[in-house]
Design a protein around this motif. Sequence first.
Motif, PDB file in Angstrom:
ATOM      1  N   VAL A   1      -7.544  27.831   0.223  1.00  0.00           N
ATOM      2  CA  VAL A   1      -7.773  29.225   0.607  1.00  0.00           C
ATOM      3  C   VAL A   1      -6.893  29.589   1.799  1.00  0.00           C
ATOM      4  CG1 VAL A   1      -9.468  30.906   1.433  1.00  0.00           C
ATOM      5  CG2 VAL A   1     -10.134  29.188  -0.269  1.00  0.00           C
ATOM      6  N   ASP A   2      -6.968  28.787   2.851  1.00  0.00           N
ATOM      7  CA  ASP A   2      -6.226  29.077   4.079  1.00  0.00           C
ATOM      8  C   ASP A   2      -5.008  28.189   4.286  1.00  0.00           C
ATOM      9  OD1 ASP A   2      -7.686  31.237   5.409  1.00  0.00           O
ATOM     10  OD2 ASP A   2      -9.341  29.815   5.504  1.00  0.00           O
ATOM     11  N   SER A   3      -4.755  27.252   3.387  1.00  0.00           N
ATOM     12  CA  SER A   3      -3.640  26.326   3.600  1.00  0.00           C
ATOM     13  C   SER A   3      -2.940  26.019   2.287  1.00  0.00           C
ATOM     14  CB  SER A   3      -4.136  25.024   4.241  1.00  0.00           C
ATOM     15  OG  SER A   3      -3.087  24.084   4.340  1.00  0.00           O
ATOM     16  N   ILE A   4      -1.870  26.765   2.023  1.00  0.00           N
ATOM     17  CA  ILE A   4      -0.983  26.445   0.905  1.00  0.00           C
ATOM     18  C   ILE A   4       0.438  26.499   1.465  1.00  0.00           C
ATOM     19  CG2 ILE A   4      -0.234  27.000  -1.427  1.00  0.00           C
ATOM     20  CD1 ILE A   4      -2.847  28.424  -1.896  1.00  0.00           C
ATOM     21  N   PRO A   5       0.971  25.363   1.876  1.00  0.00           N
ATOM     22  CA  PRO A   5       2.313  25.354   2.477  1.00  0.00           C
ATOM     23  C   PRO A   5       3.442  25.496   1.465  1.00  0.00           C
ATOM     24  CG  PRO A   5       1.433  23.144   2.398  1.00  0.00           C
ATOM     25  CD  PRO A   5       0.338  24.040   1.926  1.00  0.00           C
ATOM     26  N   ALA A   6       3.192  25.104   0.207  1.00  0.00           N
ATOM     27  CA  ALA A   6       4.237  25.142  -0.819  1.00  0.00           C
ATOM     28  C   ALA A   6       3.575  25.283  -2.184  1.00  0.00           C
ATOM     29  CB  ALA A   6       5.083  23.882  -0.770  1.00  0.00           C
ATOM     30  N   ILE A   7       4.320  25.795  -3.143  1.00  0.00           N
ATOM     31  CA  ILE A   7       3.758  26.070  -4.466  1.00  0.00           C
ATOM     32  C   ILE A   7       3.252  24.794  -5.128  1.00  0.00           C
ATOM     33  CG2 ILE A   7       4.308  26.871  -6.805  1.00  0.00           C
ATOM     34  CD1 ILE A   7       6.314  28.813  -5.534  1.00  0.00           C
ATOM     35  N   HIS A   8       4.006  23.711  -4.985  1.00  0.00           N
ATOM     36  CA  HIS A   8       3.646  22.465  -5.671  1.00  0.00           C
ATOM     37  C   HIS A   8       3.053  21.433  -4.715  1.00  0.00           C
ATOM     38  CE1 HIS A   8       5.291  23.750  -9.496  1.00  0.00           C
ATOM     39  NE2 HIS A   8       6.330  24.229  -8.844  1.00  0.00           N
ATOM     40  N   ASN A   9       2.309  21.921  -3.736  1.00  0.00           N
ATOM     41  CA  ASN A   9       1.604  21.050  -2.789  1.00  0.00           C
ATOM     42  C   ASN A   9       0.431  20.358  -3.489  1.00  0.00           C
ATOM     43  OD1 ASN A   9      -0.791  21.823  -0.220  1.00  0.00           O
ATOM     44  ND2 ASN A   9       0.396  19.959  -0.388  1.00  0.00           N
ATOM     45  N   LEU A  10       0.424  19.025  -3.476  1.00  0.00           N
ATOM     46  CA  LEU A  10      -0.679  18.257  -4.043  1.00  0.00           C
ATOM     47  C   LEU A  10      -1.964  18.595  -3.291  1.00  0.00           C
ATOM     48  CD1 LEU A  10      -1.494  15.976  -6.032  1.00  0.00           C
ATOM     49  CD2 LEU A  10      -0.990  14.359  -4.186  1.00  0.00           C
ATOM     50  N   ARG A  11      -3.084  18.728  -4.035  1.00  0.00           N
ATOM     51  CA  ARG A  11      -4.339  19.105  -3.377  1.00  0.00           C
ATOM     52  C   ARG A  11      -5.520  18.311  -3.934  1.00  0.00           C
ATOM     53  NH1 ARG A  11      -1.678  24.165  -3.639  1.00  0.00           N
ATOM     54  NH2 ARG A  11      -2.799  25.011  -5.433  1.00  0.00           N
ATOM     55  N   ILE A  12      -6.565  18.202  -3.097  1.00  0.00           N
ATOM     56  CA  ILE A  12      -7.848  17.622  -3.513  1.00  0.00           C
ATOM     57  C   ILE A  12      -8.951  18.527  -2.977  1.00  0.00           C
ATOM     58  CG2 ILE A  12      -7.925  16.063  -1.537  1.00  0.00           C
ATOM     59  CD1 ILE A  12      -9.097  14.689  -4.756  1.00  0.00           C
ATOM     60  N   ALA A  13      -8.710  19.822  -3.130  1.00  0.00           N
ATOM     61  CA  ALA A  13      -9.615  20.830  -2.568  1.00  0.00           C
ATOM     62  C   ALA A  13     -10.747  21.199  -3.517  1.00  0.00           C
ATOM     63  CB  ALA A  13      -8.814  22.086  -2.206  1.00  0.00           C
ATOM     64  N   ARG A  14     -10.646  20.808  -4.783  1.00  0.00           N
ATOM     65  CA  ARG A  14     -11.656  21.189  -5.781  1.00  0.00           C
ATOM     66  C   ARG A  14     -12.035  19.964  -6.608  1.00  0.00           C
ATOM     67  NH1 ARG A  14     -13.105  26.612  -4.617  1.00  0.00           N
ATOM     68  NH2 ARG A  14     -11.220  27.607  -3.766  1.00  0.00           N
TER      69      ARG A  14
ATOM     70  N   MET B   1       0.848  -1.198   0.000  1.00  0.00           N
ATOM     71  CA  MET B   1       0.000   0.000   0.000  1.00  0.00           C
ATOM     72  C   MET B   1       0.878   1.241   0.000  1.00  0.00           C
ATOM     73  SD  MET B   1      -3.264   0.889   2.467  1.00  0.00           S
ATOM     74  CE  MET B   1      -2.415   1.371   3.973  1.00  0.00           C
ATOM     75  N   ILE B   2       0.402   2.258  -0.690  1.00  0.00           N
ATOM     76  CA  ILE B   2       1.057   3.564  -0.697  1.00  0.00           C
ATOM     77  C   ILE B   2       0.144   4.559   0.002  1.00  0.00           C
ATOM     78  CG2 ILE B   2       1.775   5.501  -2.149  1.00  0.00           C
ATOM     79  CD1 ILE B   2       2.582   3.430  -4.286  1.00  0.00           C
ATOM     80  N   ILE B   3       0.675   5.225   1.013  1.00  0.00           N
ATOM     81  CA  ILE B   3      -0.002   6.405   1.573  1.00  0.00           C
ATOM     82  C   ILE B   3       0.745   7.594   0.990  1.00  0.00           C
ATOM     83  CG2 ILE B   3      -0.720   7.619   3.653  1.00  0.00           C
ATOM     84  CD1 ILE B   3      -0.360   5.012   5.201  1.00  0.00           C
ATOM     85  N   HIS B   4       0.096   8.300   0.066  1.00  0.00           N
ATOM     86  CA  HIS B   4       0.899   9.299  -0.632  1.00  0.00           C
ATOM     87  C   HIS B   4       0.971  10.622   0.111  1.00  0.00           C
ATOM     88  CE1 HIS B   4      -2.382  11.693  -2.280  1.00  0.00           C
ATOM     89  NE2 HIS B   4      -2.822  10.732  -3.067  1.00  0.00           N
ATOM     90  N   GLU B   5       1.799  11.476  -0.418  1.00  0.00           N
ATOM     91  CA  GLU B   5       2.172  12.731   0.229  1.00  0.00           C
ATOM     92  C   GLU B   5       0.990  13.564   0.698  1.00  0.00           C
ATOM     93  OE1 GLU B   5       3.423  15.519  -3.263  1.00  0.00           O
ATOM     94  OE2 GLU B   5       3.422  13.423  -3.899  1.00  0.00           O
ATOM     95  N   TYR B   6       1.275  14.467   1.620  1.00  0.00           N
ATOM     96  CA  TYR B   6       0.230  15.325   2.183  1.00  0.00           C
ATOM     97  C   TYR B   6      -0.512  16.056   1.068  1.00  0.00           C
ATOM     98  CZ  TYR B   6       3.373  19.507   1.991  1.00  0.00           C
ATOM     99  OH  TYR B   6       4.185  20.552   1.607  1.00  0.00           O
ATOM    100  N   THR B   7      -1.829  16.016   1.167  1.00  0.00           N
ATOM    101  CA  THR B   7      -2.707  16.464   0.084  1.00  0.00           C
ATOM    102  C   THR B   7      -3.696  17.481   0.647  1.00  0.00           C
ATOM    103  OG1 THR B   7      -2.485  14.281  -0.938  1.00  0.00           O
ATOM    104  CG2 THR B   7      -4.300  15.670  -1.697  1.00  0.00           C
ATOM    105  N   GLY B   8      -3.600  18.707   0.172  1.00  0.00           N
ATOM    106  CA  GLY B   8      -4.353  19.803   0.762  1.00  0.00           C
ATOM    107  C   GLY B   8      -5.850  19.711   0.543  1.00  0.00           C
ATOM    108  N   VAL B   9      -6.603  19.953   1.607  1.00  0.00           N
ATOM    109  CA  VAL B   9      -8.068  19.980   1.520  1.00  0.00           C
ATOM    110  C   VAL B   9      -8.591  21.403   1.381  1.00  0.00           C
ATOM    111  CG1 VAL B   9      -8.206  17.896   2.928  1.00  0.00           C
ATOM    112  CG2 VAL B   9      -8.440  20.130   4.040  1.00  0.00           C
ATOM    113  N   ASP B  10      -7.703  22.389   1.545  1.00  0.00           N
ATOM    114  CA  ASP B  10      -8.113  23.792   1.593  1.00  0.00           C
ATOM    115  C   ASP B  10      -7.089  24.619   0.832  1.00  0.00           C
ATOM    116  OD1 ASP B  10      -8.807  26.402   2.224  1.00  0.00           O
ATOM    117  OD2 ASP B  10      -8.886  26.074   4.396  1.00  0.00           O
TER     118      ASP B  10
END
Length: 647
Positions: free
Chosen positions: A66-79, A55-64
Motif C-alpha cells: 500500500v505505502d511501499s512499492i519501489p519498483a514494478i517488479h519488486n518481490l513481495r510477501i505482503a499478502r 545460504m542465500i539472503i534473497h532480494e528485498y521483499t516488500g511487506v507493504d
Amino acid sequence: MQYPRLFSRGRIGSLILKNRGIMMPMATNLADKDGIVTQRLIRYYQERARGGVAMIIHEYTGVDDVDSIPAIHNLRIARDYHIAPMEELVAAVHLYDCKIIAQLHHGGATSNPNLTGRQNIAPSAVPIAAGRPVPREMTLEDIRRVQDKFIAAAVRCKKAGYDGVELHGAHGYLIAQFFSKYYNRRQDQYGGSTENRARFLTEIIEGIKEKLGDFPVLVRMCGDEMTDIEGFLSLQDGLEIAKVLEKAGIAAINISNGSSLNADANCEPFSYQPGWKKHVAKAYKAALTIPVIATNTIKAPEFAETLLEEEICDFVGLGRSQLADPYFMKKAQCGESKEIRKCIGCLYCRERVLRDGLPVRCAVNARTAREVEFDALKLDGNGQSVAVVGGGPAGMEAARVLAKRGFDVTLLEKEARLGGTLNIADKPPFKDKISRLVDTMSVQLKKQGVKVRLDHQATVEEICALKPVGVVIACGAQPIIPDIPGLDGDNIYLAEEVVSGKVKPKGRVAVVGSGLTGLETAEILCQQGHQIVLVEMAREIGPGIFPAIRNDELSRLLPYNPAIYAGHRLMEANSQGVMVENLSTGDRRQLKADSVVLALGIRSRVELVEALASALPYGKIRLAGDARKGGRIADAIRDGFEAGYTF
C-alpha cells in the motif's frame, strides 16, 4: 583443502551452515507485477544454491503493498497469496543443502508515489534526496501498522518454509531512516537517542519473536554511511545501534555501507579495490558477540579466505560474484579457482535494474537470470568440426560453449594473444579485472580442448581445410573515422592506439568523443601531463554511461581541468587543432590542439564479414559480437554464448 576457513561449518542462531559463503540480497526485477515469485526467479536462485553457497539472503521483499512499492517488479510477501509461490522457491533452494532467508523491506521515503498513488511515509517529512517527493511524517498509528506488516510478513515466511528473515535496515530505506539523525527528526519515543531511533526495529524484532519463537532474525545495516553530511551515520553511530540490536536478540548482523546519497559504498564501480572497507566489518566483529556477515568487494576465494583468517567477519557476503559465476564456491572447493568468472565491476547489473527497470543481467555471464531459457546444453556436437574466427570475448565464449556441446572447435585469432578488444579495454586505470577475465576465459578454452591458433589471419582456404560443419564469425569491429576534412593528417590518432601505447600524441590534445573510451583516454593523457580539450556532440559528456561509472570516471578526470565542449560537433581537423560547431547556435570556433584523438565508437567489419560469408560453402554461418553489431562486453559475451548455444 585450499580454503579451510571458507569451507568450515558455521552457526547463525539455530542454523548450521555448511560453509562461510552467503549470497547477498540484490534486486532482480524478476517477480511479476504483483510481486509474486516467478519460475524465472526460482531458477535464478536455485542455480546459486547448486553452486555451493551455504545460504542465500534473497532480494528485498516488500511487506507493504500500500505505502511501499519501489519498483514494478519488486518481490513481495505482503499478502497470503504470496506464500505458495515462495514455498516453491524455498523448496528449490533447499534441494541443494542451502539455507534461504527472506530480506523484509519497506521503502518509506524511497517508495514510488506513481506506483502507490499515495504520499510516501517516513519518520519525518524529509525527502530522501533533493528533488524527491516530501513524505508524510508517520503517526504512532502508522508506525504500529507498518510494524505489524513486518511481523505478519515474517509469519508468512515461516509458513513458506524459510530458514529465517532479515530486516532491511540499510541503504536509506524505512528502518534506516528511523536510525538516521538526518531523516529522523522526531521528538517522541522513536526519535532522539540511539535507543529511540532503534525502537521502531526492536519492537518489530520483539513482535516476531513473540509470534515465532526461535526463528532466526537477522538485520542488515550500513556499518558506516560514509556520507559527509551531518546526521548521517558514522562508524561509531552504527556500532551503538548494533549493540542495541544485539541486546534485542538478533541472530546475526549483515554489514553493508553507504547511504541513500552514497550508493557506491554499497555497490562499487570497478575502481574500488577489494577490502577497501574491511575496517568497518572488523570493528563490528570486535564489538559484538553475534556473527558478522560482511561484503568487501570479494572477487576471488583467496580474498574471502583472507578476510576470515584476519577475523574481519564470520561469514563472507558474496554479491555480484554470484551473478558473474554462481559456481564460485563449488569451483573453489574443487580446486578450480582459475575457472571462476570474476565480476569486473562494470555495474551493468545495477544499470539494468536501477536505471532501466529491466531484469538483472551480468556482463560476463550470459545465463544470469536466463536459466529458464538456457537450462542445459545439448550434447550433440559428436566431434564435428566448427571454426570460430576471432578470439575476442564473443569468439572465446562461442568456442567455449560449442566445445562443451561436444564439437571439435578450432579458434583462429589474428593477434598473438586471445582477448581482442579486451586487451585494449584493460589498459586504463583500474581495469585489471578485465585482464583477469581474459585469463579465465583462456583457461576455460584450454579445459574444453579448444584448438587455438594465434597469429592467424583467417583465410577461406584455411577454414575450408578444417572441413567444418559451420563457422562462427566473431572478427570484431573497427573504429569509426567520419568523412571530415583533415582526419588523414599526421597529428590524428585513434583512442585505441593511445590506450594501447602504440602512439604518443604531442602537446595539447583534443579528444573527440566522450563515451567511456573517450573519458578513459583523456584520463590516461592527463596522467601523462597533456592538457586536454574534450569535444562531445551530446549536451553532456559521458552520454549513455551509467551515472555511477560516469561520476567515478569524472572524479579522476575533472581535477585536471580539461576544457570541455559539450554540444559541439567536429567539422574539421587541421595542424592547429579542430574546428567545431555549436549545435545550439551554429557558431563555429577553432580549438587549439597539437594532436587530435578520435574516440567516436566502432562499426562492424562489414567487408571482411561479407567476404568470408560469401566465400564459405557452408549454410551454417553465425555472426557474433562486434562482427554482428558493435556493443559492449556484455553484448559480446551474450552474443557469443547464444551463437554457441543455438548453433
